[in-house]
Design a protein around this motif. Sequence first.
Motif, PDB file in Angstrom:
ATOM      1  N   TYR A 283       0.819  -1.215   0.000  1.00  0.00           N
ATOM      2  CA  TYR A 283       0.000   0.000   0.000  1.00  0.00           C
ATOM      3  C   TYR A 283       0.846   1.256   0.000  1.00  0.00           C
ATOM      4  CZ  TYR A 283       1.036   0.909   4.936  1.00  0.00           C
ATOM      5  OH  TYR A 283       1.666   1.211   6.106  1.00  0.00           O
TER       6      TYR A 283
ATOM      7  N   ARG B 227       7.738   3.867  -5.045  1.00  0.00           N
ATOM      8  CA  ARG B 227       7.874   2.915  -3.937  1.00  0.00           C
ATOM      9  C   ARG B 227       6.781   1.848  -3.981  1.00  0.00           C
ATOM     10  NH1 ARG B 227       8.025   5.137   2.142  1.00  0.00           N
ATOM     11  NH2 ARG B 227       5.800   5.402   1.723  1.00  0.00           N
TER      12      ARG B 227
ATOM     13  N   LYS C 160       6.480  -2.103   1.972  1.00  0.00           N
ATOM     14  CA  LYS C 160       5.314  -1.446   2.588  1.00  0.00           C
ATOM     15  C   LYS C 160       4.118  -2.387   2.472  1.00  0.00           C
ATOM     16  CE  LYS C 160       3.390   3.194   3.063  1.00  0.00           C
ATOM     17  NZ  LYS C 160       3.473   3.218   4.532  1.00  0.00           N
TER      18      LYS C 160
ATOM     19  N   ASN D  84       3.359  -3.589  13.770  1.00  0.00           N
ATOM     20  CA  ASN D  84       3.204  -2.136  13.872  1.00  0.00           C
ATOM     21  C   ASN D  84       1.971  -1.773  14.703  1.00  0.00           C
ATOM     22  OD1 ASN D  84       4.229  -3.195  11.225  1.00  0.00           O
ATOM     23  ND2 ASN D  84       4.963  -1.103  11.024  1.00  0.00           N
TER      24      ASN D  84
ATOM     25  N   GLU E 234      12.786   2.103  13.984  1.00  0.00           N
ATOM     26  CA  GLU E 234      11.872   3.136  13.483  1.00  0.00           C
ATOM     27  C   GLU E 234      10.608   3.121  14.340  1.00  0.00           C
ATOM     28  OE1 GLU E 234      10.379   2.319   9.495  1.00  0.00           O
ATOM     29  OE2 GLU E 234      10.098   0.200   9.964  1.00  0.00           O
ATOM     30  N   GLY E 235       9.675   4.022  14.022  1.00  0.00           N
ATOM     31  CA  GLY E 235       8.410   4.067  14.745  1.00  0.00           C
ATOM     32  C   GLY E 235       7.451   3.008  14.231  1.00  0.00           C
TER      33      GLY E 235
ATOM     34  N   SER F  84       4.780   3.700  12.564  1.00  0.00           N
ATOM     35  CA  SER F  84       4.462   4.160  11.206  1.00  0.00           C
ATOM     36  C   SER F  84       5.206   5.457  10.922  1.00  0.00           C
ATOM     37  CB  SER F  84       2.953   4.351  11.040  1.00  0.00           C
ATOM     38  OG  SER F  84       2.464   5.231  12.029  1.00  0.00           O
ATOM     39  N   SER F  85       6.488   5.461  11.307  1.00  0.00           N
ATOM     40  CA  SER F  85       7.298   6.673  11.135  1.00  0.00           C
ATOM     41  C   SER F  85       8.773   6.308  11.211  1.00  0.00           C
ATOM     42  CB  SER F  85       6.971   7.674  12.240  1.00  0.00           C
ATOM     43  OG  SER F  85       7.226   7.111  13.515  1.00  0.00           O
ATOM     44  N   ASN F  86       9.628   7.197  10.736  1.00  0.00           N
ATOM     45  CA  ASN F  86      11.070   7.053  10.928  1.00  0.00           C
ATOM     46  C   ASN F  86      11.493   7.917  12.119  1.00  0.00           C
ATOM     47  OD1 ASN F  86      10.945   6.839   7.498  1.00  0.00           O
ATOM     48  ND2 ASN F  86      12.032   5.265   8.645  1.00  0.00           N
TER      49      ASN F  86
ATOM     50  N   LEU G 147      11.446   0.982   6.891  1.00  0.00           N
ATOM     51  CA  LEU G 147      10.887   1.459   5.636  1.00  0.00           C
ATOM     52  C   LEU G 147      11.670   2.704   5.197  1.00  0.00           C
ATOM     53  CD1 LEU G 147       8.445   1.005   3.632  1.00  0.00           C
ATOM     54  CD2 LEU G 147       7.453   3.012   4.733  1.00  0.00           C
TER      55      LEU G 147
ATOM     56  N   GLY H 131      11.440   5.818   4.220  1.00  0.00           N
ATOM     57  CA  GLY H 131      10.364   6.812   4.210  1.00  0.00           C
ATOM     58  C   GLY H 131      10.583   7.880   3.149  1.00  0.00           C
TER      59      GLY H 131
ATOM     60  N   THR I 164       9.265  10.882   3.504  1.00  0.00           N
ATOM     61  CA  THR I 164       9.536  12.078   4.305  1.00  0.00           C
ATOM     62  C   THR I 164      10.997  12.080   4.742  1.00  0.00           C
ATOM     63  OG1 THR I 164       7.296  11.718   5.123  1.00  0.00           O
ATOM     64  CG2 THR I 164       8.532  13.525   6.117  1.00  0.00           C
ATOM     65  N   ARG I 165      11.538  10.880   5.029  1.00  0.00           N
ATOM     66  CA  ARG I 165      12.955  10.745   5.381  1.00  0.00           C
ATOM     67  C   ARG I 165      13.839  11.287   4.258  1.00  0.00           C
ATOM     68  NH1 ARG I 165      17.269   7.375   4.744  1.00  0.00           N
ATOM     69  NH2 ARG I 165      18.418   6.599   6.572  1.00  0.00           N
TER      70      ARG I 165
ATOM     71  N   SER J 145       9.233  11.203  11.685  1.00  0.00           N
ATOM     72  CA  SER J 145       8.705  11.724  10.421  1.00  0.00           C
ATOM     73  C   SER J 145       7.837  10.686   9.734  1.00  0.00           C
ATOM     74  CB  SER J 145       9.845  12.108   9.469  1.00  0.00           C
ATOM     75  OG  SER J 145      10.352  10.969   8.790  1.00  0.00           O
ATOM     76  N   SER J 146       6.801  11.182   9.072  1.00  0.00           N
ATOM     77  CA  SER J 146       5.994  10.340   8.203  1.00  0.00           C
ATOM     78  C   SER J 146       5.146  11.251   7.341  1.00  0.00           C
ATOM     79  CB  SER J 146       5.089   9.404   9.004  1.00  0.00           C
ATOM     80  OG  SER J 146       4.020  10.130   9.570  1.00  0.00           O
ATOM     81  N   THR J 147       4.539  10.660   6.344  1.00  0.00           N
ATOM     82  CA  THR J 147       3.650  11.399   5.447  1.00  0.00           C
ATOM     83  C   THR J 147       2.606  12.161   6.253  1.00  0.00           C
ATOM     84  OG1 THR J 147       4.019   9.850   3.673  1.00  0.00           O
ATOM     85  CG2 THR J 147       1.930  11.069   3.627  1.00  0.00           C
TER      86      THR J 147
END
Length: 282
Positions: free
Chosen positions: A31, A50, A145, A152, A177-178, A180-182, A201, A203, A205-206, A239-241
Motif C-alpha cells: 500500500y 515505492r 510497505k 506495527n 523506526e516508529g 508508522s514513522s522514521n 521502511l 520513508g 519524508t525521510r 517523520s511520516s507522510t
Amino acid sequence: TTMLWNDRLVKEEEIKLSIEDRGYQFGDGVYEVIKIYNGSMFTVTEHIDRFYESAEKINIVIPYTKDVLHKMVYDLIEANEIVNGYVYFQITRGSSPRAHAFPTPTPEPVFIAYTMKGERSIEKYEKGVKAKFVEDIRWLRCDIKSLNLLGNVLAKEAAQQAGCYEAIQHRGEIVTEGSSSNMYGIKDGVLYTHPTNNLILNGITRRVIMSLCEEIGLPFIEEAFTTGQAIDMDEFFMSSTSSEITPIIQIDDNIIGNGKPGEWTRKLQAAFDARVQQLGSL
Ligand code: PMP
C-alpha cells in the motif's frame, strides 16, 4: 464518496471484495499513503515508485503503467474534491481458494484507492509528543510497505496505552523506526538515523529530510544508535507522510533536551513548510 476499484471510479457501495482475497486472508499486498496539500499530491512520484518497488519485491505485477495509475489517483482526488487530506491505495495478489503458496494460474490483482479529508495537526508539530520504547518484533523485510501490519499495530497500541503518541521500536539495543514513522536524534549539531536496509521502511519524508538537512547545513548521518543514546540526544523527532516532522520531547520517563522542540528540529519544520508551499499543481 467515490473510490477506485481496479481501474474504475465507482461509488463505495458498488465495490465487491471476495472473502478469499489474499489481502484479507494473508495480508498479501502492499500500500501507499500520499498527503494532499491544497489540492496537490506531495512527493507523488516517489510514492508511486515505492508502490511499484514494494509490489515487485513480493512478485505482484501492477497491471497499469505508473502514468496511468497516477492519472487514476488524480481523477479520484478531483472527483472527491479533496483540498487537504490523503489518498490511500493498496493492491493485493487477488482472490483464490485459501492456500499459502502463490495461486496458479495467477489471479488478477485487486487495486483499491480512496481519499480522506484532513487538516494538518499544527499543535503536535509545535508542542511535540511523548514516545514509548517498544521491542521491534516484526519480520526482517520492513523495507516492503506490506499490508501485514500486526507488529506495527501492537507497537502503536502499546504506546497509546501508555499515553504516548508513537512507539520507538528497537531490536535489542538498536533503535529502528516508529510504528508508522522514521526516527531521528540530533546530538552536538549532527543528525543520526537508522540506515535504509531491510529493518526499516525507506520513508519518503525521510528522503525529503535528507535534502532539507543539506539545505540548512545539518549533517545527516545514516548510523544506527541505541536506546541509551536516544535518551541522551539533544533533540529527537519522528517523520511520516501524515506526521510530517513531529518533535519527540519525552521517551518513557526521559525528557529530551529541555523538554521542548529543539532548534534544529524547528529549522527542519520551517524548511519542510517551504517545500510544501513550493508544490505546483498536480
Ligand atoms: N516506517 C513505517 C513502518 C511506516 O509505516 C511509515 C509510514 N508510511 C514510515 C516509516 C514513514 O514513511 P513515509 O515518510 O513515506 O510516510
